[in-house]
Design a protein around this motif. Structure first.
Motif, PDB file in Angstrom:
ATOM      1  N   ARG A  17       3.824  -0.390   4.185  1.00 64.46           N
ATOM      2  CA  ARG A  17       2.756  -1.364   5.339  1.00 64.46           C
ATOM      3  C   ARG A  17       1.731  -1.585   3.998  1.00 64.46           C
ATOM      4  NH1 ARG A  17       0.361   3.590   4.969  1.00 64.46           N
ATOM      5  NH2 ARG A  17      -1.384   3.585   3.441  1.00 64.46           N
ATOM      6  N   GLU A  63      -6.244   0.088   3.194  1.00 71.45           N
ATOM      7  CA  GLU A  63      -5.945   0.337   2.357  1.00 71.45           C
ATOM      8  C   GLU A  63      -6.439   2.118   3.679  1.00 71.45           C
ATOM      9  OE1 GLU A  63      -4.332   2.023   0.081  1.00 71.45           O
ATOM     10  OE2 GLU A  63      -5.147  -0.103  -1.306  1.00 71.45           O
ATOM     11  N   GLN A  64      -6.269   1.405   5.174  1.00 71.68           N
ATOM     12  CA  GLN A  64      -6.282   2.523   6.367  1.00 71.68           C
ATOM     13  C   GLN A  64      -7.592   2.837   6.476  1.00 71.68           C
ATOM     14  OE1 GLN A  64      -3.235   5.502   5.853  1.00 71.68           O
ATOM     15  NE2 GLN A  64      -2.477   4.799   7.539  1.00 71.68           N
ATOM     16  N   GLY A  65      -8.710   1.713   6.174  1.00 75.69           N
ATOM     17  CA  GLY A  65     -10.468   1.710   6.137  1.00 75.69           C
ATOM     18  C   GLY A  65     -10.940   2.072   5.109  1.00 75.69           C
ATOM     19  N   GLU A  91       0.485  -0.956   0.151  1.00 75.53           N
ATOM     20  CA  GLU A  91       0.032   0.162   0.102  1.00 75.53           C
ATOM     21  C   GLU A  91       1.023   0.890   0.357  1.00 75.53           C
ATOM     22  OE1 GLU A  91      -4.166  -1.620   2.462  1.00 75.53           O
ATOM     23  OE2 GLU A  91      -2.885  -0.243   3.354  1.00 75.53           O
ATOM     24  N   ASP A  92       1.874   0.873   1.035  1.00 78.42           N
ATOM     25  CA  ASP A  92       2.919   2.469   0.795  1.00 78.42           C
ATOM     26  C   ASP A  92       4.012   1.666   1.418  1.00 78.42           C
ATOM     27  OD1 ASP A  92       3.892   5.216   1.228  1.00 78.42           O
ATOM     28  OD2 ASP A  92       3.249   5.332   2.907  1.00 78.42           O
ATOM     29  N   LEU A 140      -6.388  -0.140  11.611  1.00 73.55           N
ATOM     30  CA  LEU A 140      -7.532   0.559  10.154  1.00 73.55           C
ATOM     31  C   LEU A 140      -7.215  -0.124   9.497  1.00 73.55           C
ATOM     32  CD1 LEU A 140      -6.215   4.617   9.952  1.00 73.55           C
ATOM     33  CD2 LEU A 140      -8.041   3.354  11.380  1.00 73.55           C
ATOM     34  N   GLN A 160      -0.525  -5.500   2.633  1.00 73.82           N
ATOM     35  CA  GLN A 160      -1.511  -6.936   2.199  1.00 73.82           C
ATOM     36  C   GLN A 160      -0.918  -8.235   2.542  1.00 73.82           C
ATOM     37  OE1 GLN A 160      -4.825  -5.497   0.070  1.00 73.82           O
ATOM     38  NE2 GLN A 160      -4.800  -3.398   0.292  1.00 73.82           N
ATOM     39  N   THR A 174      -3.642  -6.874   7.420  1.00 65.75           N
ATOM     40  CA  THR A 174      -2.644  -6.014   6.694  1.00 65.75           C
ATOM     41  C   THR A 174      -1.501  -5.174   8.106  1.00 65.75           C
ATOM     42  OG1 THR A 174      -4.282  -4.931   5.508  1.00 65.75           O
ATOM     43  CG2 THR A 174      -2.298  -3.451   6.152  1.00 65.75           C
ATOM     44  N   TYR A 175      -0.725  -5.191   7.551  1.00 66.90           N
ATOM     45  CA  TYR A 175       0.934  -4.626   8.554  1.00 66.90           C
ATOM     46  C   TYR A 175       1.488  -3.593   8.175  1.00 66.90           C
ATOM     47  CZ  TYR A 175       0.077  -9.832   9.717  1.00 66.90           C
ATOM     48  OH  TYR A 175       0.275 -10.959   9.910  1.00 66.90           O
ATOM     49  N   LYS A 176       1.917  -2.652   9.344  1.00 67.48           N
ATOM     50  CA  LYS A 176       3.164  -2.080   8.717  1.00 67.48           C
ATOM     51  C   LYS A 176       4.695  -2.344   9.544  1.00 67.48           C
ATOM     52  CE  LYS A 176       1.119   1.204  12.134  1.00 67.48           C
ATOM     53  NZ  LYS A 176      -0.100   2.420  12.373  1.00 67.48           N
ATOM     54  N   GLU A 191      -2.096  -2.789  11.313  1.00 70.91           N
ATOM     55  CA  GLU A 191      -1.839  -1.420  10.717  1.00 70.91           C
ATOM     56  C   GLU A 191      -3.783  -2.015  11.178  1.00 70.91           C
ATOM     57  OE1 GLU A 191      -3.275   1.338  10.166  1.00 70.91           O
ATOM     58  OE2 GLU A 191      -1.167   1.084   9.603  1.00 70.91           O
TER      59      GLU A 191
END
Length: 218
Positions: free
Chosen positions: A105, A188-190, A48-49, A185, A107, A114-116, A183
């Motif tokens: 971050r 995609e942070q929710g 994701e990031d 959220l 999936q 989801t992890y970061k 993560e």
């Protein structure tokens, strides 16, 4: 005169021995380095990031790609255990000096989690990155040195991060290991209603039903 000629010859010989056919100092090279991602077999990821902190403490956001090379060989073995063959290429991090820390971050598709996490890149790894583009592989000294240094970051279930640097012979050298966190959220942070980028593939489902997810093997 003979002594002068002999001295010049000795100096030339010393220069050749110092540089040798393996020296890549004069070979073409990129001013930037590459970052790429790695996943174990069947353990698909979606990034994701990703961000880089370089040695000058500058941040570079959304570097690298979104996916990683992986496989689903269905060969009857526990091929998701360990990293297997660390392959793949990377994306140039234009403008960045050598890396000090990487943030990712991602999936974990096989878990639908989801992890970061952060992974530090040690000085020894940076030295290896420099050397990889300035020295030809001893096995193939007739070939030019690597055009750009490459850092690979492995992402695995349970929030595991692992880093490799490719040496002058393109071999992946393990340089760092870290543990991320969930993560809270979600994907995609929710956003997007909590949907993941991909469902678990049928091949991955069959593998996990038979062997499970090999936590602790990465």
């Amino acid at each position: 005169m003979k002594s002068v000629i002999a001295l010049i010859g000795a100096l030339l010989l010393m220069g050749c021995q110092k540089g040798g056919f393996e020296s890549g100092e004069n070979d073409p090279r990129s001013p930037w380095w590459q970052i790429g991602f790695v996943e174990p077999n069947y353990m698909k990821i979606w990034v994701e990031d990703s961000s880089v902190l370089d040695i000058n403490n500058r941040m570079f956001f959304r570097v690298g790609g979104k996916s990683a090379p992986g496989g689903e060989p269905e060969d009857g073995t526990e091929s998701a255990r360990g990293w297997g063959t660390v392959g793949g290429s990377g994306v140039l991090v234009t403008g960045a000096e050598l890396p000090r820390m990487i943030f990712v971050r991602w999936q974990s598709i096989s878990e639908q989690k989801t992890y970061k996490g952060f992974i530090e890149i040690p000085e020894e790894a940076r030295q290896l990155m420099v050397q990889s583009t300035r020295q030809r592989c001893p096995k193939t000294p007739e070939r030019t040195a690597r055009y750009s240094a490459t850092l690979l970051v492995g992402l695995a279930p349970g929030g595991v991060l692992q880093a490799w640097v490719r040496d002058s012979c393109h071999r992946p050298i393990k340089v760092s290991h870290a543990q991320g966190e969930l993560e809270p959220l979600g994907p995609e942070q929710g956003m997007h209603g909590g949907r993941y980028a991909y469902p678990v593939s049928e091949k991955a489902k069959r593998y996990i039903d038979k062997f499970g997810i090999p936590y602790g093997s990465w």
